[in-house]
Scaffold this motif. Structure first.
Motif, PDB file in Angstrom:
ATOM      1  N   PRO A   1     -14.518   1.335 116.808  1.00 40.83           N
ATOM      2  CA  PRO A   1     -13.722   2.687 116.772  1.00 40.83           C
ATOM      3  C   PRO A   1     -12.391   2.552 116.907  1.00 40.83           C
ATOM      4  O   PRO A   1     -12.005   1.312 117.645  1.00 40.83           O
ATOM      5  CB  PRO A   1     -14.579   3.756 118.124  1.00 40.83           C
ATOM      6  CG  PRO A   1     -15.384   2.777 118.535  1.00 40.83           C
ATOM      7  CD  PRO A   1     -15.488   1.485 118.112  1.00 40.83           C
ATOM      8  N   ALA A   2     -11.512   3.298 116.584  1.00 40.98           N
ATOM      9  CA  ALA A   2     -10.138   3.284 117.153  1.00 40.98           C
ATOM     10  C   ALA A   2      -9.684   3.399 118.438  1.00 40.98           C
ATOM     11  O   ALA A   2     -10.604   4.054 119.120  1.00 40.98           O
ATOM     12  CB  ALA A   2      -9.290   4.163 116.330  1.00 40.98           C
ATOM     13  N   ALA A   3      -8.776   2.503 118.959  1.00 38.12           N
ATOM     14  CA  ALA A   3      -8.624   2.321 120.421  1.00 38.12           C
ATOM     15  C   ALA A   3      -7.631   3.277 120.756  1.00 38.12           C
ATOM     16  O   ALA A   3      -6.497   3.146 120.996  1.00 38.12           O
ATOM     17  CB  ALA A   3      -8.056   1.204 120.710  1.00 38.12           C
ATOM     18  N   THR A   4      -8.020   4.580 120.565  1.00 42.24           N
ATOM     19  CA  THR A   4      -7.101   5.941 120.775  1.00 42.24           C
ATOM     20  C   THR A   4      -7.716   6.686 121.842  1.00 42.24           C
ATOM     21  O   THR A   4      -7.114   7.900 121.817  1.00 42.24           O
ATOM     22  CB  THR A   4      -6.955   6.551 119.564  1.00 42.24           C
ATOM     23  OG1 THR A   4      -8.208   6.824 119.048  1.00 42.24           O
ATOM     24  CG2 THR A   4      -6.214   5.840 118.372  1.00 42.24           C
ATOM     25  N   ASP A   5      -8.299   6.368 122.947  1.00 41.58           N
ATOM     26  CA  ASP A   5      -8.944   7.069 123.795  1.00 41.58           C
ATOM     27  C   ASP A   5      -8.014   7.596 125.001  1.00 41.58           C
ATOM     28  O   ASP A   5      -8.054   8.289 125.563  1.00 41.58           O
ATOM     29  CB  ASP A   5     -10.492   6.751 124.399  1.00 41.58           C
ATOM     30  CG  ASP A   5     -11.482   7.026 123.184  1.00 41.58           C
ATOM     31  OD1 ASP A   5     -11.421   7.904 122.437  1.00 41.58           O
ATOM     32  OD2 ASP A   5     -12.326   5.821 123.147  1.00 41.58           O
ATOM     33  N   ALA A   6      -7.183   6.456 125.140  1.00 38.12           N
ATOM     34  CA  ALA A   6      -6.309   6.450 126.331  1.00 38.12           C
ATOM     35  C   ALA A   6      -5.339   5.567 126.188  1.00 38.12           C
ATOM     36  O   ALA A   6      -5.505   4.442 125.367  1.00 38.12           O
ATOM     37  CB  ALA A   6      -6.830   6.089 127.653  1.00 38.12           C
ATOM     38  N   GLY A   7      -4.002   5.706 126.427  1.00 38.27           N
ATOM     39  CA  GLY A   7      -2.994   4.805 126.178  1.00 38.27           C
ATOM     40  C   GLY A   7      -2.519   4.259 127.476  1.00 38.27           C
ATOM     41  O   GLY A   7      -2.380   4.872 128.715  1.00 38.27           O
ATOM     42  N   LEU A   8      -1.947   2.887 127.483  1.00 37.20           N
ATOM     43  CA  LEU A   8      -1.594   2.102 128.502  1.00 37.20           C
ATOM     44  C   LEU A   8      -0.230   2.074 128.518  1.00 37.20           C
ATOM     45  O   LEU A   8       0.565   1.885 127.401  1.00 37.20           O
ATOM     46  CB  LEU A   8      -2.169   0.754 128.535  1.00 37.20           C
ATOM     47  CG  LEU A   8      -3.469   0.768 128.784  1.00 37.20           C
ATOM     48  CD1 LEU A   8      -4.088  -0.874 128.849  1.00 37.20           C
ATOM     49  CD2 LEU A   8      -3.952   1.225 130.204  1.00 37.20           C
TER      50      LEU A   8
ATOM     51  N   ASN B   1     -12.081  -3.808 125.366  1.00 35.03           N
ATOM     52  CA  ASN B   1     -10.525  -3.427 125.973  1.00 35.03           C
ATOM     53  C   ASN B   1     -10.163  -4.768 126.836  1.00 35.03           C
ATOM     54  O   ASN B   1     -10.892  -5.077 127.795  1.00 35.03           O
ATOM     55  CB  ASN B   1     -10.848  -2.163 127.051  1.00 35.03           C
ATOM     56  CG  ASN B   1     -10.967  -0.901 126.413  1.00 35.03           C
ATOM     57  OD1 ASN B   1     -10.285  -0.390 125.532  1.00 35.03           O
ATOM     58  ND2 ASN B   1     -12.086  -0.561 126.741  1.00 35.03           N
TER      59      ASN B   1
END
Lengths: 165, 165
Positions: free
Chosen positions: A17-24, A109
């Motif tokens: 899935p797109a890695a858009t659940d949280a931002g670093l 991640n």
């Protein structure tokens, strides 16, 4: 993979899935002697070379009191790693096992965690030993080693909760 | 802060850059007995209650062989934490110290790391002891405890590099 981005016999990639659940936010950068994945240590050692951790503004003030601890947990972003393998073959011998049973940089991640020995606190960062990451790796967190840290906050009910009774 | 999102005497907030340097995918969810920050343990304990870690598809295959390890490093996203404090006062007593000298959930990148004892591997996750996070916390990684893991990949030059010579 690990050395390059190839997929080896026995390895399994998924369509993640797109890695858009949280931002670093990258809070600094790590300088090490290793500029190629094929020479990096596979795991840091406490007597390894000194590495420099630079902390960017506005986070420099957060270094206050870090000198109370001999060892620091360092979290970093393994920016060159692919993220889609669920089975990997570290020895490239046709056998593979699940990503969560490995400390490979290839993970959904790609966050690395190391315990580093503190050599010196500088105005905008740290000198440490014990890292195993590539030169230029983005820094994402610094914490006291959990075995050295005693919580300062007042006790809470969960602190004394044991078993499943 | 920690319990609520207040700023206490001595604490310092900054105006942080946007958290857009890298993106995370939540790979599962953690179920614990704690539904309020004011009752959470401040640090997990090996004899604490059993907690369940659910792993979402497509990552379930990555659990293969995790049962080789007694202890698992768990990385999770502390989704309720503010991210802008560089100095914090855990005891709320007017004294404050730098965020990187604390294991508070309030950090520029609110990633928690715990070492959990493996109780059982299930079809889509794990039962463990030793966590200290809130019920519903998003999971971001699982790795073998570093002290139990021996790299499987072939030796590399950095493995034998010591000192600064």
């Amino acid at each position: 993979m690990v050395r390059r981005n190839e997929i080896r016999a026995g390895e399994v990639a998924v369509d993640p899935p797109a890695a858009t659940d949280a931002g670093l936010v990258f809070i600094g950068r790590i300088y090490t002697p290793w500029t190629d994945r094929r020479v990096c240590p596979r795991q840091g050692r406490a007597d390894g070379p000194t590495c420099r951790i630079e902390v960017f503004p506005p986070w420099i003030a957060a270094l206050d009191s870090i000198d109370h601890y001999e060892r620091i947990e360092v979290l970093y972003w393994m920016h060159l790693s692919r993220r889609d393998l669920v089975r990997q073959s570290p020895a490239n011998d046709g056998t593979a096992r699940g990503t969560f049973s490995l400390r490979s940089p290839v993970r959904p991640n790609p966050i690395g965690s190391s315990i580093a020995s503190l050599v010196k606190v500088e105005a905008d960062g740290l000198l440490v030993r014990g890292l195993d990451c590539l030169d230029g790796t983005p820094l994402i967190d610094l914490k006291p080693d959990r075995t050295l840290f005693t919580p300062i906050a007042p006790r809470q009910p969960g602190d004394d909760q044991v078993g499943d009774g």
